[in-house]
Each structure stands twice: as C-alpha cells, then as structure tokens.
Design an enzyme around this catalytic site. Sequence first.
Site, PDB file in Angstrom:
ATOM      1  N   TYR A   1      -1.789   0.231  10.074  1.00 25.17           N
ATOM      2  CA  TYR A   1      -1.770  -0.377   8.692  1.00 25.17           C
ATOM      3  C   TYR A   1      -0.705  -0.323   7.789  1.00 25.17           C
ATOM      4  O   TYR A   1      -0.033  -1.435   7.241  1.00 25.17           O
ATOM      5  CB  TYR A   1      -3.043   0.038   8.105  1.00 25.17           C
ATOM      6  CG  TYR A   1      -3.181  -0.252   6.672  1.00 25.17           C
ATOM      7  CD1 TYR A   1      -3.318  -1.438   6.215  1.00 25.17           C
ATOM      8  CD2 TYR A   1      -3.261   0.822   5.569  1.00 25.17           C
ATOM      9  CE1 TYR A   1      -3.512  -2.070   4.939  1.00 25.17           C
ATOM     10  CE2 TYR A   1      -3.300   0.256   4.229  1.00 25.17           C
ATOM     11  CZ  TYR A   1      -3.376  -1.103   3.820  1.00 25.17           C
ATOM     12  OH  TYR A   1      -3.486  -1.632   2.539  1.00 25.17           O
TER      13      TYR A   1
ATOM     14  N   LYS B   1       2.213  -3.451   6.635  1.00 24.01           N
ATOM     15  CA  LYS B   1       2.595  -3.584   5.174  1.00 24.01           C
ATOM     16  C   LYS B   1       3.907  -3.480   5.223  1.00 24.01           C
ATOM     17  O   LYS B   1       4.785  -4.681   4.369  1.00 24.01           O
ATOM     18  CB  LYS B   1       1.880  -2.746   4.114  1.00 24.01           C
ATOM     19  CG  LYS B   1       0.296  -3.136   4.404  1.00 24.01           C
ATOM     20  CD  LYS B   1      -0.027  -4.252   3.314  1.00 24.01           C
ATOM     21  CE  LYS B   1      -1.231  -4.761   3.630  1.00 24.01           C
ATOM     22  NZ  LYS B   1      -1.782  -5.945   3.052  1.00 24.01           N
TER      23      LYS B   1
ATOM     24  N   SER C   1       0.936  -1.395  -0.154  1.00 25.10           N
ATOM     25  CA  SER C   1      -0.130   0.064   0.032  1.00 25.10           C
ATOM     26  C   SER C   1       0.943   1.505   0.016  1.00 25.10           C
ATOM     27  O   SER C   1       2.110   1.442   0.597  1.00 25.10           O
ATOM     28  CB  SER C   1      -0.788  -0.238   1.126  1.00 25.10           C
ATOM     29  OG  SER C   1      -1.405   1.195   1.492  1.00 25.10           O
TER      30      SER C   1
END
Length: 332
Positions: free
Chosen positions: A143, A147, A119
């Site tokens: 988040y 990743k 991402s």
Amino acid sequence: MHVLVTGGAGYIGSHTVRELLKVGYRVTVLDNLSRGHKAVARIISGAEFIWGDIGERELVEEILRTREIQAVLHFAALSLVGESVADPARYYQNNVVKGIILLEAMRAAEVPYFIFSSSAAVYGEPVTVPIDEEHLCRPTNPYGATKLVVEEALRWYATAYRLKYISLRYFNAAGADSSGDLGEDHRPETHLIPVVLQAALGVRREVTIYGTDYPTPDGTCLRDYIHVTDLAKAHVLALQALVAGHPSSVYNLGNERGYSVREIIRTAEQVTGRKIPVVEGFRRPGDPAVLVASTRRMKEALGWRPQYSELATIISTAWHWLQRHTEGYADI
Ligand code: UDP
C-alpha cells in the site's frame, strides 16, 4: 472553478466534497463504488456524481473536457495494509496503473492542478519521531509502496509537464462530519476507532488489541489520529494555494500527538459511557510501534490548523455517526 473528485463517495473523499461545496467550488465526483457508497450522492446534493472507473481513460478525459475541469483531487484508491500484503498486484493495478491513466487523461485535457491522497505508509518504520517530510521513505507494505510510486511520478511529471500538485500524507484519519450524516463505513471495518465503537455499541463482540509488547509506555502501538474534517479542509487549502501559485509540494497531515490503542479504548469508554470488551492478541504484521507526524511544514506554508484535534472530539463525532447508522450507509 470546477473540480473533479475521484473517490468522492468514500470516507475522506465525501468529507472533502462537502468542504469544497461550502467554499463555492463546482464539484463532479467519479467513483466506481468498489469502496464508496451510493448513499453519499443523496446526502450531498450539490455535487454531480458519476459512477465510473478512473481506469477508463476515455471516460475520464471526456469528463475533464466537457466540464472544463481545472483540478483533480484524487482519493480513489485501495488503502488497507493487510489486503495489500495479501494481494499486491491488485494494489499496483488500482493505485499505480489507474493513477497513471488518470494523470494521462489530465495531460490530454490539459488540467493543471492535482491534489493527491498520500499516506504516512510511505515512510515505513520511522527512524526519527515525529516524522517530518524529509524523513526517509522506505515503505514496509505494498500500500505504502504504491502511494510512493505515484508521488515520484508526480514529481517528474511536474518537472516535465504543465502540472502542479500537492501530495498530502495522512496519518490516521478518524471521526465524522459534525452533522452526523457522513461517516466512516468500510466493509469489512478494520480501523481501530470504528472497531472500538462497534464493540461499544454491541454490533461487534470485542476489540482485539494487536500486540501488547511494543516498546511504548503501555505496550500498545501509538498512532496520530486526525479528524476527517480537518483533513478535508486541508485539501481545500492546498487547492487554493496551488491555484494561487504555491509550488508543488508534499505535506504531512496529523495532530502531532500519539495515542496508544489502550488510550483509544479508554477514551471511547468515557465518551460512550459503556464498557468495551477487550482481548489481547498478537502483533499485526507490518505495524510500526509509533507513527506520529510533524505537521510544521503544512502549518507554516499554508496556515493550516486542525480544529477537531481533541481525541474526545474525534471519537464523539464517530460515535454520533455510528449510533445513527448502526449498519453504516446501508441504513439509508
Ligand atoms: N488496532 C488494534 N485492533 C484493531 C484494529 C487496529 O489493535 O482491531 C491497532 C493497530 O495495530 C494499529 C492501530 O490500532 O496500531 C491503528 O490501526 P488502524 O488499522 O486503525 O490504522 P493503521 O495505523 O493501520 O493505518
């Protein structure tokens, strides 16, 4: 070649399964249905669907071995920034711990190829725009941090073990398959384009603009929206390249164009022919003002070209899906 798609009943995963089948891969999907939809298995008839969790190491290893899987495309993860800030432990458990278990199962079963859903959130607040892959990675939320941890693990695993990978850093995925049977259905929905279209349809009262005082031309955030089918096709290209000997690498996927929240709403009004009720609200914590990709590396190395890059096309395919699935997959 037989591939495993984790999270293949979810939004980007399901679109990728369809593209993989189109070019002749055998596909097995592993999805725990925490965010994915059972209906996807009925819509996509050519793949095998298994309802299970990537954290179940023995199950995963058994799937990999019995089906002689050669590559894993890993979509199964949690992906909401706000949720990750509120409950980081859940994100580390799902995205990192289970991601590593998946890699362990692959190592045991000697599966050599891995395509990872990463991402733009790995970059954090941009220092230079457009953002290329050399940009500093300093995520501003759990988040993005989860990743990045998996990306770093991949880099070291690929150095030490028989693993080759491509990590794809998505900007803002949007739109739906042109057939109108696959689309975006998150519960609750938080992403801008579906939220705007739900307001156009009347199943949501209004759209709240999260911040109108950003240092951008109209005061609202700029994002790089990329059609989900272009993302899906990029996964197929990445897999083909990897198998053909392409080195392990990291690529951005976006359209290299930033649209403001107001521009999205305006275009959605044009596409739908409806007035969309808008409320101006406060900034959402963790939102950078501008996120726009440089995708030069992907274009030069793999010859990738987005085909559905027009904003009106992205929005009209999402509208087409929503009009036929006002309750999402629950309609089916
Ligand atoms: N946004 C908004 N109202 C909404 C949802 C999103 O103003 O109801 C804004 C959000 O602040 C961001 C952009 O739209 O600037 C895209 O947000 P989204 O959640 O779709 O994706 P993200 O960029 O967080 O991955």
